[in-house]
Design an enzyme around this catalytic site. Structure first.
Site, mmCIF file in Angstrom:
data_model
loop_
_atom_site.group_PDB
_atom_site.id
_atom_site.type_symbol
_atom_site.label_atom_id
_atom_site.label_comp_id
_atom_site.label_asym_id
_atom_site.label_seq_id
_atom_site.Cartn_x
_atom_site.Cartn_y
_atom_site.Cartn_z
ATOM 1 N N LYS A 1 0.824 -1.217 0.000
ATOM 2 C CA LYS A 1 0.000 0.000 0.000
ATOM 3 C C LYS A 1 0.860 1.271 0.000
ATOM 4 O O LYS A 1 0.525 2.242 -0.682
ATOM 5 C CB LYS A 1 -0.937 -0.020 1.217
ATOM 6 C CG LYS A 1 -1.881 1.143 1.289
ATOM 7 C CD LYS A 1 -3.049 0.831 2.206
ATOM 8 C CE LYS A 1 -2.614 0.612 3.633
ATOM 9 N NZ LYS A 1 -2.354 1.857 4.350
ATOM 10 N N ARG B 1 -10.973 3.478 9.606
ATOM 11 C CA ARG B 1 -10.632 2.164 10.155
ATOM 12 C C ARG B 1 -11.798 1.579 10.945
ATOM 13 O O ARG B 1 -11.707 0.451 11.403
ATOM 14 C CB ARG B 1 -9.418 2.286 11.077
ATOM 15 C CG ARG B 1 -8.081 2.078 10.364
ATOM 16 C CD ARG B 1 -6.990 2.394 11.354
ATOM 17 N NE ARG B 1 -5.752 1.729 11.170
ATOM 18 C CZ ARG B 1 -4.631 2.368 10.830
ATOM 19 N NH1 ARG B 1 -4.646 3.635 10.543
ATOM 20 N NH2 ARG B 1 -3.499 1.711 10.772
ATOM 21 N N ARG C 1 12.386 -10.220 4.565
ATOM 22 C CA ARG C 1 12.725 -8.805 4.745
ATOM 23 C C ARG C 1 13.759 -8.653 5.861
ATOM 24 O O ARG C 1 13.547 -9.111 6.976
ATOM 25 C CB ARG C 1 11.430 -8.067 5.109
ATOM 26 C CG ARG C 1 11.572 -6.584 5.212
ATOM 27 C CD ARG C 1 10.271 -5.905 4.916
ATOM 28 N NE ARG C 1 9.348 -5.900 6.045
ATOM 29 C CZ ARG C 1 8.195 -5.246 6.046
ATOM 30 N NH1 ARG C 1 7.821 -4.568 4.979
ATOM 31 N NH2 ARG C 1 7.412 -5.282 7.085
ATOM 32 N N ARG D 1 12.749 -7.760 11.924
ATOM 33 C CA ARG D 1 11.903 -7.160 12.954
ATOM 34 C C ARG D 1 11.125 -8.255 13.671
ATOM 35 O O ARG D 1 10.678 -9.203 13.047
ATOM 36 C CB ARG D 1 10.892 -6.213 12.293
ATOM 37 C CG ARG D 1 11.419 -4.837 12.037
ATOM 38 C CD ARG D 1 10.522 -4.040 11.146
ATOM 39 N NE ARG D 1 9.084 -4.171 11.450
ATOM 40 C CZ ARG D 1 8.148 -3.424 10.874
ATOM 41 N NH1 ARG D 1 8.484 -2.513 9.983
ATOM 42 N NH2 ARG D 1 6.882 -3.581 11.168
ATOM 43 N N ARG E 1 -1.167 -10.300 12.710
ATOM 44 C CA ARG E 1 -1.460 -8.913 12.299
ATOM 45 C C ARG E 1 -2.449 -8.887 11.136
ATOM 46 O O ARG E 1 -3.328 -8.038 11.072
ATOM 47 C CB ARG E 1 -0.160 -8.192 11.896
ATOM 48 C CG ARG E 1 0.642 -7.684 13.097
ATOM 49 C CD ARG E 1 2.066 -7.341 12.708
ATOM 50 N NE ARG E 1 2.191 -6.209 11.807
ATOM 51 C CZ ARG E 1 3.247 -5.983 11.024
ATOM 52 N NH1 ARG E 1 4.263 -6.824 11.039
ATOM 53 N NH2 ARG E 1 3.297 -4.930 10.246
HETATM 54 P P1 AMP Z 1 -0.616 3.817 10.679
HETATM 55 O O1 AMP Z 1 0.639 4.558 10.372
HETATM 56 O O2 AMP Z 1 -1.737 4.105 9.708
HETATM 57 O O3 AMP Z 1 -0.400 2.336 10.873
HETATM 58 O O4 AMP Z 1 -1.139 4.377 12.084
HETATM 59 C C1 AMP Z 1 -0.354 4.330 13.256
HETATM 60 C C2 AMP Z 1 -1.230 4.452 14.482
HETATM 61 O O5 AMP Z 1 -1.972 5.683 14.445
HETATM 62 C C3 AMP Z 1 -2.295 3.376 14.624
HETATM 63 O O6 AMP Z 1 -1.799 2.218 15.227
HETATM 64 C C4 AMP Z 1 -3.326 4.072 15.494
HETATM 65 O O7 AMP Z 1 -2.932 4.109 16.853
HETATM 66 C C5 AMP Z 1 -3.296 5.494 14.954
HETATM 67 N N1 AMP Z 1 -4.249 5.661 13.841
HETATM 68 C C6 AMP Z 1 -3.952 5.898 12.534
HETATM 69 N N2 AMP Z 1 -5.068 5.986 11.785
HETATM 70 C C7 AMP Z 1 -6.109 5.791 12.643
HETATM 71 C C8 AMP Z 1 -7.522 5.742 12.478
HETATM 72 N N3 AMP Z 1 -8.112 5.911 11.291
HETATM 73 N N4 AMP Z 1 -8.277 5.528 13.597
HETATM 74 C C9 AMP Z 1 -7.720 5.366 14.794
HETATM 75 N N5 AMP Z 1 -6.385 5.363 15.020
HETATM 76 C C10 AMP Z 1 -5.582 5.588 13.956
#
Ligand code: AMP
Length: 222
Positions: free
Chosen positions: A18, A92, A126, A159, A170
């Protein structure tokens, strides 16, 4: 041909490619990339109130409360104004999806569909140079010397959350979380699936789709 404003949501499991696809959409089509994860991390780095509030959730790997993220994203959409954009990491939850519907009209939901076993295999290969974040992939982007960083010669590691069992977990968590969101958008006839094992297979499909969708005939606008 003229371009029209396009508002997209991009969905894809961890390590589905993505990030790469999003970057190509930005480079090729000039979409503004809106990622709440990025904005939250930046706020955390700058020590803002929002960043402080979000940190406790992010550090635990759990979702930040809906109202906080919705406020953040709607603010960003307002700032973007009359430009095409792509939401990455939002919505989300169904609450977020419903709210987004009241803020703006989403034109399409791009769902990257990569088989889980392919993702697990990819992540298994990776290797990372921790101090620099350089990433190597066995099979297509290998280090010159096995297990060593090309520039420093230091050792590469995997990792903890790239271990196959952890990745499988995950992916399962992602599917469970996104299923209702995907259902919501399917009911609105907005979902297009892009199937493939690699970014090389998926990108041409996404590119063609966006080329078709963002063009309007000149005659139409004359
Ligand atoms: P990401 O980089 O998109 O994986 O986001 C990192 C973290 O930000 C996630 O694990 C959440 O804690 C928070 N986060 C990002 N997008 C959202 C969302 N749409 N709703 C709630 N928490 C979010």
């Amino acid at each position: 041909m003229l371009s029209k404003i396009f508002r997209a949501v991009i969905l894809g499991a961890p390590a589905s490619g993505k990030g790469t696809i999003s970057k190509r959409i930005v480079d090729k089509f000039g979409f503004v990339h809106i990622s709440p994860g990025d904005i939250l991390r930046l706020n955390e780095l700058n020590g803002t109130e929002l960043g402080k509030k979000a940190k406790t959730y992010i550090d635990q790997g759990i979702l930040v409360p809906d109202d906080l993220v919705i406020k953040l994203v709607s603010g960003r959409i307002n700032e973007v104004g009359n430009k095409s954009y792509m939401l990455d990491g939002f919505p989300r939850t169904v609450v977020q999806a419903r709210k987004l519907n009241t803020i703006d009209n989403i034109d399409a939901v791009l769902n990257l569909d990569v088989p889980h076993e392919v993702i697990i295999d990819r992540v298994r290969g990776r290797w990372i140079h921790l101090p620099s974040g350089r990433v190597y992939n066995i099979g297509f982007n290998e280090p010159k010397v096995p297990g060593k960083d090309d520039l420093t010669g230091e050792k590469l590691v995997q990792r903890d959350d790239d271990q196959p069992e952890v990745v499988a977990k995950r992916l399962q968590v992602y599917e469970e979380m996104m299923k209702p969101v995907l259902e919501f958008y399917k009911q609105h006839n907005l979902v297009t699936n892009f199937k493939g094992n690699t970014t090389a297979e998926i990108w041409p499909q996404v590119e063609k789709f966006l080329q078709d969708k963002t063009k309007t005939a000149v005659a139409h606008c004359a």
